[in-house]
Design an enzyme around this catalytic site. Structure first.
Site, PDB file in Angstrom:
ATOM      1  N   LYS A  84     -24.380 -26.499 -32.463  1.00  9.54           N
ATOM      2  CA  LYS A  84     -24.492 -26.787 -31.033  1.00  9.54           C
ATOM      3  C   LYS A  84     -25.975 -26.788 -30.656  1.00  9.54           C
ATOM      4  CE  LYS A  84     -21.299 -25.366 -27.435  1.00  9.54           C
ATOM      5  NZ  LYS A  84     -20.591 -24.223 -26.881  1.00  9.54           N
TER       6      LYS A  84
HETATM    7  C1  E4P Z   1     -18.623 -24.993 -24.190  1.00 15.32           C
HETATM    8  O1  E4P Z   1     -18.674 -25.172 -25.386  1.00 15.32           O
HETATM    9  C2  E4P Z   1     -18.999 -23.747 -23.530  1.00 15.32           C
HETATM   10  O2  E4P Z   1     -18.915 -22.697 -24.455  1.00 15.32           O
HETATM   11  C3  E4P Z   1     -18.089 -23.365 -22.408  1.00 15.32           C
HETATM   12  O3  E4P Z   1     -17.037 -24.267 -22.230  1.00 15.32           O
HETATM   13  C4  E4P Z   1     -18.790 -22.942 -21.164  1.00 15.32           C
HETATM   14  O4  E4P Z   1     -17.818 -22.545 -20.228  1.00 15.32           O
HETATM   15  P1  E4P Z   1     -18.152 -21.652 -18.936  1.00 15.32           P
HETATM   16  O5  E4P Z   1     -18.788 -22.540 -17.931  1.00 15.32           O
HETATM   17  O6  E4P Z   1     -16.819 -21.148 -18.484  1.00 15.32           O
HETATM   18  O7  E4P Z   1     -19.075 -20.558 -19.405  1.00 15.32           O
END
Ligand code: E4P
Length: 217
Positions: A84
């Site tokens: 990522k």
């Molecule tokens: C995506 O890969 C992120 O880890 C995640 O969906 C972020 O979500 P949040 O906005 O609930 O922290």
């Protein structure tokens, strides 16, 4: 549509995988911290053993060279680890290099369709538009999915749209209607997808009627 679980908790991943409809896992540094993880490498390996699907592991570095080194290291932990990378200029450069090396990537923190277009041009395997966080600030998150779908289709990009920051089942439904390739969601949302009062009521009625057959006449 593929379903990923957005968590670093091994117990949740195991439970979701047992349902038979889990296609992968996404994590981020906040989720790792929330799970109390100290040894990130060991933890990513443990997650990668729980699923054959892709497991997103996020870099902490923000400079091009450091991101590349970290990405290579993360991908070496298990073949199903997807790296990522945050959408910043050095991140976009890293996406291009990693794509040329054959390392799969997930470009995270996508909040505009042009960011997604740039990430796709750089060769990202996935882009992660954050729906819930956009809704939180008064923008319609789902509009972003719609725009990215149209742009990717216009130009034939193979980059997958991974709807992220999902807060409730309606987000999953709308993302599916808009053609997102993947939805990543907390375990609580996965469990909600299985619930419908009419299913529960209907099953109770079927079982009660069957029981009546067993009563002596
Ligand atoms: C995506 O890969 C992120 O880890 C995640 O969906 C972020 O979500 P949040 O906005 O609930 O922290």
């Amino acid at each position: 549509m593929q379903f990923f679980i957005d968590t670093a908790l091994l117990s949740e991943i195991e439970e979701a995988a047992a349902l038979g409809i889990l296609d992968g896992v996404t994590t981020n540094p906040s989720l790792m911290a929330k799970a109390g993880v100290r040894d990130f490498d060991a933890h990513y390996k443990a997650i990668a053993r729980l699923t054959r699907g892709p497991v997103s592991a996020e870099v902490i570095s923000t400079g091009y060279a450091d991101m590349l080194a970290e990405a290579r290291h993360l991908h070496s932990l298990a073949p199903n680890i997807v790296v990522k990378i945050p959408f910043i200029p050095d991140g976009v450069k890293a996406l291009r290099s990693l794509s040329e090396e054959g390392i799969p990537t997930n470009c995270t923190l996508i909040f505009s369709p042009l960011q997604a277009l740039i990430a796709a041009k750089a060769g990202a395997t996935y882009v992660s538009p954050f729906i819930g966080r956009l809704d939180d600030v008064g923008h319609e998150g789902m509009e972003l999915i719609r725009q990215i779908r149209q742009i990717f289709d216009n130009y034939g990009f193979q980059t997958k749209i991974l709807a992220a920051s999902i807060r409730h089942p309606l987000h999953v439904l709308q993302a599916a209607m808009e053609g997102a390739d993947v939805a990543t969601m907390p375990f609580s949302v996965i469990k909600q997808l299985f619930q419908h009062p009419l299913t529960e009521k209907g099953l109770s009625q079927f079982l009660a009627d069957y029981e009546k057959l067993k009563l002596p006449s």
